[in-house]
Design a protein around this motif. Structure first.
Motif, PDB file in Angstrom:
ATOM      1  N   ASN A 254       0.806  -1.220   0.000  1.00  0.00           N
ATOM      2  CA  ASN A 254       0.000   0.000   0.000  1.00  0.00           C
ATOM      3  C   ASN A 254       0.839   1.269   0.000  1.00  0.00           C
ATOM      4  O   ASN A 254       0.311   2.368   0.019  1.00  0.00           O
ATOM      5  CB  ASN A 254      -0.999  -0.002   1.160  1.00  0.00           C
ATOM      6  CG  ASN A 254      -0.337  -0.347   2.464  1.00  0.00           C
ATOM      7  OD1 ASN A 254       0.863  -0.115   2.618  1.00  0.00           O
ATOM      8  ND2 ASN A 254      -1.091  -0.893   3.400  1.00  0.00           N
ATOM      9  N   HIS A 255       2.164   1.146  -0.003  1.00  0.00           N
ATOM     10  CA  HIS A 255       2.966   2.354  -0.136  1.00  0.00           C
ATOM     11  C   HIS A 255       3.049   2.789  -1.598  1.00  0.00           C
ATOM     12  O   HIS A 255       3.474   3.883  -1.895  1.00  0.00           O
ATOM     13  CB  HIS A 255       4.374   2.126   0.431  1.00  0.00           C
ATOM     14  CG  HIS A 255       5.054   0.935  -0.162  1.00  0.00           C
ATOM     15  ND1 HIS A 255       4.839  -0.345   0.307  1.00  0.00           N
ATOM     16  CD2 HIS A 255       5.906   0.827  -1.201  1.00  0.00           C
ATOM     17  CE1 HIS A 255       5.556  -1.194  -0.416  1.00  0.00           C
ATOM     18  NE2 HIS A 255       6.214  -0.502  -1.332  1.00  0.00           N
ATOM     19  N   LYS A 256       2.627   1.913  -2.512  1.00  0.00           N
ATOM     20  CA  LYS A 256       2.682   2.275  -3.926  1.00  0.00           C
ATOM     21  C   LYS A 256       1.356   2.881  -4.348  1.00  0.00           C
ATOM     22  O   LYS A 256       0.292   2.299  -4.118  1.00  0.00           O
ATOM     23  CB  LYS A 256       2.939   1.035  -4.777  1.00  0.00           C
ATOM     24  CG  LYS A 256       4.317   0.456  -4.605  1.00  0.00           C
ATOM     25  CD  LYS A 256       4.481  -0.662  -5.611  1.00  0.00           C
ATOM     26  CE  LYS A 256       5.820  -1.343  -5.447  1.00  0.00           C
ATOM     27  NZ  LYS A 256       5.872  -2.585  -6.206  1.00  0.00           N
ATOM     28  N   SER A 257       1.447   4.015  -5.010  1.00  0.00           N
ATOM     29  CA  SER A 257       0.232   4.700  -5.441  1.00  0.00           C
ATOM     30  C   SER A 257      -0.561   3.841  -6.421  1.00  0.00           C
ATOM     31  O   SER A 257      -1.779   3.752  -6.341  1.00  0.00           O
ATOM     32  CB  SER A 257       0.610   6.027  -6.079  1.00  0.00           C
ATOM     33  OG  SER A 257      -0.392   6.440  -6.963  1.00  0.00           O
ATOM     34  N   GLU A 258       0.136   3.192  -7.350  1.00  0.00           N
ATOM     35  CA  GLU A 258      -0.601   2.433  -8.362  1.00  0.00           C
ATOM     36  C   GLU A 258      -1.311   1.228  -7.744  1.00  0.00           C
ATOM     37  O   GLU A 258      -2.377   0.828  -8.211  1.00  0.00           O
ATOM     38  CB  GLU A 258       0.324   2.005  -9.483  1.00  0.00           C
ATOM     39  CG  GLU A 258       1.506   1.192  -9.019  1.00  0.00           C
ATOM     40  CD  GLU A 258       2.277   0.623 -10.207  1.00  0.00           C
ATOM     41  OE1 GLU A 258       3.268  -0.066  -9.967  1.00  0.00           O
ATOM     42  OE2 GLU A 258       1.865   0.869 -11.353  1.00  0.00           O
ATOM     43  N   ALA A 259      -0.733   0.678  -6.663  1.00  0.00           N
ATOM     44  CA  ALA A 259      -1.403  -0.436  -5.989  1.00  0.00           C
ATOM     45  C   ALA A 259      -2.704   0.047  -5.355  1.00  0.00           C
ATOM     46  O   ALA A 259      -3.736  -0.602  -5.461  1.00  0.00           O
ATOM     47  CB  ALA A 259      -0.491  -1.035  -4.918  1.00  0.00           C
ATOM     48  N   ARG A 260      -2.620   1.226  -4.712  1.00  0.00           N
ATOM     49  CA  ARG A 260      -3.840   1.743  -4.074  1.00  0.00           C
ATOM     50  C   ARG A 260      -4.904   2.057  -5.115  1.00  0.00           C
ATOM     51  O   ARG A 260      -6.064   1.716  -4.960  1.00  0.00           O
ATOM     52  CB  ARG A 260      -3.505   2.995  -3.268  1.00  0.00           C
ATOM     53  CG  ARG A 260      -2.586   2.743  -2.099  1.00  0.00           C
ATOM     54  CD  ARG A 260      -2.605   3.928  -1.153  1.00  0.00           C
ATOM     55  NE  ARG A 260      -2.209   5.168  -1.796  1.00  0.00           N
ATOM     56  CZ  ARG A 260      -0.952   5.628  -1.828  1.00  0.00           C
ATOM     57  NH1 ARG A 260       0.002   4.951  -1.242  1.00  0.00           N
ATOM     58  NH2 ARG A 260      -0.679   6.762  -2.425  1.00  0.00           N
ATOM     59  N   LYS A 261      -4.439   2.704  -6.220  1.00  0.00           N
ATOM     60  CA  LYS A 261      -5.423   3.079  -7.246  1.00  0.00           C
ATOM     61  C   LYS A 261      -6.024   1.840  -7.900  1.00  0.00           C
ATOM     62  O   LYS A 261      -7.233   1.767  -8.119  1.00  0.00           O
ATOM     63  CB  LYS A 261      -4.759   3.962  -8.303  1.00  0.00           C
ATOM     64  CG  LYS A 261      -4.638   5.388  -7.829  1.00  0.00           C
ATOM     65  CD  LYS A 261      -4.070   6.268  -8.924  1.00  0.00           C
ATOM     66  CE  LYS A 261      -3.868   7.677  -8.395  1.00  0.00           C
ATOM     67  NZ  LYS A 261      -2.743   8.343  -9.043  1.00  0.00           N
ATOM     68  N   GLY A 262      -5.149   0.874  -8.210  1.00  0.00           N
ATOM     69  CA  GLY A 262      -5.640  -0.348  -8.834  1.00  0.00           C
ATOM     70  C   GLY A 262      -6.625  -1.068  -7.932  1.00  0.00           C
ATOM     71  O   GLY A 262      -7.657  -1.567  -8.387  1.00  0.00           O
ATOM     72  N   ALA A 263      -6.315  -1.091  -6.626  1.00  0.00           N
ATOM     73  CA  ALA A 263      -7.197  -1.775  -5.681  1.00  0.00           C
ATOM     74  C   ALA A 263      -8.543  -1.077  -5.601  1.00  0.00           C
ATOM     75  O   ALA A 263      -9.601  -1.726  -5.594  1.00  0.00           O
ATOM     76  CB  ALA A 263      -6.544  -1.820  -4.295  1.00  0.00           C
ATOM     77  N   ARG A 264      -8.480   0.254  -5.580  1.00  0.00           N
ATOM     78  CA  ARG A 264      -9.747   1.003  -5.515  1.00  0.00           C
ATOM     79  C   ARG A 264     -10.589   0.736  -6.746  1.00  0.00           C
ATOM     80  O   ARG A 264     -11.801   0.552  -6.667  1.00  0.00           O
ATOM     81  CB  ARG A 264      -9.449   2.491  -5.417  1.00  0.00           C
ATOM     82  CG  ARG A 264      -9.325   3.006  -4.013  1.00  0.00           C
ATOM     83  CD  ARG A 264      -9.715   4.467  -3.948  1.00  0.00           C
ATOM     84  NE  ARG A 264      -8.916   5.303  -4.818  1.00  0.00           N
ATOM     85  CZ  ARG A 264      -7.746   5.838  -4.460  1.00  0.00           C
ATOM     86  NH1 ARG A 264      -7.290   5.622  -3.255  1.00  0.00           N
ATOM     87  NH2 ARG A 264      -7.079   6.590  -5.294  1.00  0.00           N
ATOM     88  N   MET A 265      -9.918   0.729  -7.883  1.00  0.00           N
ATOM     89  CA  MET A 265     -10.657   0.533  -9.124  1.00  0.00           C
ATOM     90  C   MET A 265     -11.302  -0.852  -9.138  1.00  0.00           C
ATOM     91  O   MET A 265     -12.488  -1.003  -9.465  1.00  0.00           O
ATOM     92  CB  MET A 265      -9.697   0.688 -10.304  1.00  0.00           C
ATOM     93  CG  MET A 265     -10.395   0.794 -11.622  1.00  0.00           C
ATOM     94  SD  MET A 265      -9.252   0.614 -12.984  1.00  0.00           S
ATOM     95  CE  MET A 265      -8.519   2.201 -13.043  1.00  0.00           C
TER      96      MET A 265
END
Lengths: 121, 931
Positions: free
Chosen positions: B151-162
């Motif tokens: 969760n420190h990676k922005s793309e992981a958070r965004k991908g998870a949200r999506m």
């Protein structure tokens, strides 16, 4: 009789609702009081109107409906507690916020300004 | 052994990694694997029954009346998925042990993973629609946790949200669809639903239910146009991608299609939507996969494409297509999971997933390269591998379907085209990564991974080979059983052999192979062509859409909630207007049949007085003192009204409450402005008048309609039982303290709480105290007029006597605890008014808070007392006694209860008024604050 009673309830509702829509706390409290009169009378009348039929056993041949009476009795007492709570809340709001507007802040109307000065004088 | 254990074991297993983390990484992985392994063994132990065509069921009733139960079923389809989920899950646990670095919390990862496993097993074994949906949502949530593991990676958070947004929204659509299905069928039980396909298909709401369920399935299985979330979910650690995004979660949508195949399919609508969506996804995924430079991106789009292929198979109108779909689910899971794992190994050991940098890895990791190449060949559909078999079946079925009428010939052509792309991107995966020159500035020098990291890949690749060479032997039974579950019994004849002779499907395969190689050879031209199109980032589009949604929502929110209570009040009133006015218009005659009461002059006068004083309150509401006086006139007439209409108890209560209220409001007015400023615009006054008038009219009309209709009351019961059951002749009082005693107990508790709340509000209030009245005149010096003091003091014993009398007679005549309490309060308040707080303080040592508490306690204990005699709470008791000189009298437990009411009322009223009154004296309770 019923028509007159209904007109009175309607008029009390009108007065109560109109005062509840005012911007200062005290008229709103009065409006709530009027509304609770209207509500109590309304609830009471759900047992239908009756002369000389107090619900004391052995005093009449036909009795009024005791159930709405019991409900309204407690409603009156609770209504008092509610009025008291709101009035104290209004005072507290005035003490903490410096005005008695229901929104807790004065509307940006021009005539509100001089009034405020007078209050703190 | 019970079916319950199959999902329950992994659920318990969620705790295993958390508990065993301290024993080291290998031990943690080992302990995590134990319970899923046991669950897998249990599933396998049911093999004989399932292969014999049985469906095992087990249920546990929860709320049977609402169709809520915990119910599990195991049939061929569920078993196939259980084996995939638990089996591949075990391999992923082993793989992740070596994949995760020291910084990653292994316990957290495993806990999420096993939670996800539980949810998946729950979906496939659910036998209740709601239960299925619950587990379905649980997969969305646990996959959100897994995708955002770094969760420190922005793309992981965004991908998870999506992923969560898309699959969660689909889940809501699915819920609506399932509820609709349950409504049509009349049961949440999956067995019942599966048996009522005809009812469902003939129902008018079938298209709606179908579309809703398909929305759920398509979002989960990343079907076009909802496919965009899957590539972004690749920000997850690779074990997650291998598990969720190839083998299991994305197959949940496919599972749903297969599960409801017997009941929802078979209509034009199904074939059209499902086959076209599948076809579009198949082509789009295969085409885009070709251009992805990211290893996992290529695999993600290839997964989308294969999911499209399975969807297309389920959307064809032949039974063999469904068998082929099931077979391809197995095959895709094996080769794609191994490819993801291989991609993870490459990433792990070389530090990059970019195929423009990754070249010639064959030299560095020949073992891994061999495994990956076999799996990729299976993906391309090379003979002797399992991918070839199901692709052959797929090609064969495209030739047999007629879903698109005279345009049906397009399907095999487009399928072959997709096959061409599949061969091309598989070739690219092999050639670009393992050959094609030397690696270009990789962060690390690539080397073989730890020995055990390759074991899961080896197992899966071996399966690919075995399935490809001995399909019937390895998987025939399972495929039969699963197909039987999907097709509801009748499995068509099919042959799982490698060689079917020279036929059209073989030709299509050959074309795909040759075409794919040609395309790959000429890839540079294709890349140049593709580069002309601007690349849209789904993430940006998605975020913009979400932002737009949030903006819209906050606009709506701001419209309704602008911080003005006046506005809320108005909206609330308008809403109630809309609710009440409609039904009233349907009421044809206002007046009912009940005969009206006569009216005389006195009553008319009272009514006129009431109306005038109410209007006066409105008109003079800005002069607060005047308005308060007219308000009290209204209150007086209301109490007279009660007296007139046979309610003496109400009249007494209203009268005493009126006194207390007016004193309270006058006290309040002392601190509040004496006048209301004129600030409402004429427009607003007219608006409010309008609302109030319409509401008043409506309430009056309802009241009139109500009063003139005959009454069927339950009060006859109270009238008949008041004396015999409650021991009192005042029915109102008996209702309060006996029949509805529990309500009264609640009421006095509320009263006590309100009083305590007020006490708290007053305690720290700092108020501006005016030195004079509104005209600036100072207050009078002699604050307590002598006459008032004298009279009220001498009246006190009398008033108390009256209240005792009213209290005692209350059970039989008008009176009772409420009224007596109010009378006592009025008498005491009068002393405060006449003498001031200081004078009373010295003489009346009564703690009102204790009074409230003891009142509520007495009432409650009276109620509890009946338990001592094995009676329900608040059962009353009464008896008659004889005493010399006094005569016969009655004792009732209700009397004690009424005493509690009395004490509470006295305590609450005085707590409010005395504390408020105290503020006006010099000894204001603000002093503690200065300490």
């Amino acid at each position: 009789m019923e028509a007159v009673y209904a007109v009175c309830v309607g008029l009390l509702t009108f007065s109560g609702v109109f005062l509840c829509l005012r911007g200062r706390t005290f008229p709103v409290v009065m409006g709530l009081t009027l509304l609770s009169y209207a509500v109590n009378l309304f609830l009471f009348s759900s047992g239908r109107l009756k002369f000389d039929g107090a619900t004391i056993l052995g005093t009449s041949f036909s009795y009024a409906d005791p159930l709405p009476q019991a409900l309204v009795l407690t409603a009156i007492v609770i209504g008092f507690a509610m009025t008291a709570f709101i009035v104290i809340l209004a005072m507290r709001a005035r003490a903490d916020l410096g005005n008695d507007h229901v929104d807790g802040r004065l509307p940006p109307a021009p005539e509100a300004k001089p009034r405020r000065k007078k209050e703190h004088a | 052994m019970s079916l319950f254990w199959i999902p329950l074991l992994p659920l318990i297993g969620t705790l295993a990694p958390l508990l065993s983390e301290r024993f080291g990484r290998s031990a943690c992985a080992l302990f995590t694997a134990i319970l899923p392994a046991v669950a897998l063994a249990m599933v396998m132990s049911f093999t004989p029954q399932i292969f014999a065509g049985e469906t095992l069921q087990q249920s546990f009733s929860w709320i049977p009346a609402m169709g809520l139960e915990l119910s599990f079923r195991l049939d061929g389809l569920a078993m196939l998925f259980c084996i995939l989920i638990l089996g591949i899950g075990l391999l992923v646990i082993l793989y992740a042990r070596y994949y995760l670095s020291q910084q990653d919390s292994m316990a957290r990862f495993y806990a999420y993973l096993i939670l996800f496993m539980t949810a998946m097993v729950g979906i496939v074994t659910a036998n209740n629609l709601l239960q299925l949906w619950l587990f379905w949502e649980l997969t969305s949530i646990s996959s959100f946790l897994l995708i955002s593991f770094w969760n420190h990676k922005s793309e992981a958070r965004k991908g998870a949200r999506m992923a969560l947004t898309v699959t969660g929204a689909g889940g809501l659509a699915l819920l609506a669809g399932l509820l609709l299905i349950a409504d049509i069928v009349g049961s949440y039980d999956l067995s019942v639903v599966l048996a009522s396909g005809d009812t469902l298909r003939d129902h008018a709401a079938y298209p709606v239910a179908l579309v809703l369920v398909l929305l759920g399935a398509f979002t989960k299985s990343a079907q076009f146009p909802f496919h965009f979330w899957l590539p972004h979910a690749m920000a997850a650690p690779t074990p997650v991608s291998a598990y969720l995004h190839s083998a299991t979660m994305v197959k949940a949508g496919i599972f749903l299609l297969a599960r409801f195949y017997p009941v929802l399919s078979g209509t034009e609508l199904w074939f059209l939507i499902v086959s076209l969506t599948g076809l579009a996804t198949l082509l789009l995924g295969a085409y885009i996969a070709l251009f992805k430079h990211d290893l996992k991106g290529l695999l993600a789009y290839s997964t989308i494409s294969h999911l499209g292929l399975i969807t297309l198979l389920l959307g064809m109108d032949t039974e063999l297509a469904a068998v082929a779909a099931i077979f391809h689910i197995i095959n895709h899971a094996t080769f794609k999971a191994s490819l993801f794992m291989a991609a993870g190994i490459i990433d792990h050991e070389s530090g990059s997933r970019d195929m423009r940098k990754l070249n010639g890895l064959w030299k560095y990791m020949p073992h891994t390269a061999t495994l990956a190449m076999v799996a990729a060949a299976s993906m391309a559909g090379v003979p002797l591998l399992n991918g070839f078999l199901s692709k052959e079946m797929f090609f064969a079925e495209t030739l047999h379907q007629v879903a698109l009428g005279s345009l049906s010939w397009m399907v095999p052509v487009l399928a072959t085209l997709a096959g061409v792309f599949a061969v091309a991107y598989s070739t690219r995966f092999i050639h670009d990564v393992f050959f094609n020159g030397e690696p270009i500035d990789l962060p690390k020098t690539p080397h073989e991974p730890p020995r055990y990291m390759k074991i899961p890949v080896e197992i899966l690749v071996t399966l690919c080979l075995l399935l490809g060479i001995f399909p019937a032997y390895i998987v025939g039974g399972l495929l039969d059983a699963a197909s039987a579950a999907v097709l509801a019994g009748s499995v068509p004849e099919y042959s799982l052999s490698i060689w079917h002779g020279f036929n059209l499907p073989l030709l299509m395969s050959v074309i795909a192979m040759a075409g794919g190689l040609i395309i790959y050879y000429n890839r540079r031209h294709l890349y140049q062509f593709q580069a002309q199109f601007p690349e849209t980032d789904a993430k940006l589009v998605f975020e913009r859409l979400i932002q737009w949604l949030v903006d819209g929502a906050s606009r709506v929110h701001k419209f309704f909630e602008n911080g003005s209570l006046q506005r809320y009040m108005m909206l609330l009133l308008l809403f109630s207007l809309a609710l009440t006015a409609g039904p009233l218009m349907d009421l044809n005659t206002t007046a009912g049949l009940r005969p009206h009461l006569p009216i005389n002059g006195v009553e008319i006068t009272a009514a006129v007085l009431l109306c005038l004083s109410a209007l006066a309150t409105v008109i003079w509401h800005r002069k607060r003192m005047v308005a308060l006086l007219t308000l009290s006139v209204v209150g007086l007439i209301v109490s007279i009204t009660f007296a007139r209409f046979s309610a003496p108890d109400l009249a007494l209560t209203q009268l005493s409450v009126e006194v207390v209220t007016v004193i309270l409001l006058m006290l309040a007015l002392f601190f509040l402005p004496q006048k209301t400023p004129k600030e409402s615009s004429p427009r607003r006054i007219v608006r409010d008048m309008g609302i109030a008038a319409i509401l008043g009219g409506i309430i009056g009309t309802i009241n009139y309609a109500l009063m003139t209709r005959p009454l069927h009351s339950i009060s006859d019961f109270f009238l008949a039982n008041s004396k015999t059951g409650g021991g009192g002749t005042n029915v109102v009082n008996v209702i309060l303290v006996d029949f509805r005693g529990f309500d009264t107990l609640g009421e006095i508790t509320v009263l006590g709480i309100a009083a305590l709340g007020i006490y708290k509000l007053i305690a720290r209030m700092r108020l501006y105290m005016p030195a004079g009245d509104e005209h600036g005149r100072p207050w009078a010096r002699d604050r307590h007029p002598l006459m008032l003091a004298m009279i009220s003091q001498s009246l006190l014993p009398l008033a108390l006597l009256v209240s005792v009398y009213i209290f005692l007679r209350g059970h039989n005549l008008p009176g009772g605890g409420f009224i007596a309490g109010l009378v006592t309060s009025v008498a005491l308040v009068q002393q405060y008014v006449a003498h001031g707080v200081d004078w009373i303080k010295a003489r009346l040592k009564l703690d009102y808070q204790w009074l409230i508490a003891s009142g509520v306690l007495i009432a409650a204990l009276t109620g509890l007392g009946s338990w001592a005699f094995d009676r329900p709470f608040l059962t009353s008791w009464f008896d008659y006694f004889e005493l010399p000189w006094i005569g016969k009298f009655e004792l009732a437990s209700a009397m004690l209860f009424d005493l509690g009411v009395y004490l509470t009322v006295v305590g609450a009223t005085l707590l409010i008024l005395a504390n408020l009154g105290k503020l006006t004296t010099n000894h204001r309770p603000t002093q503690p604050e200065s300490e």
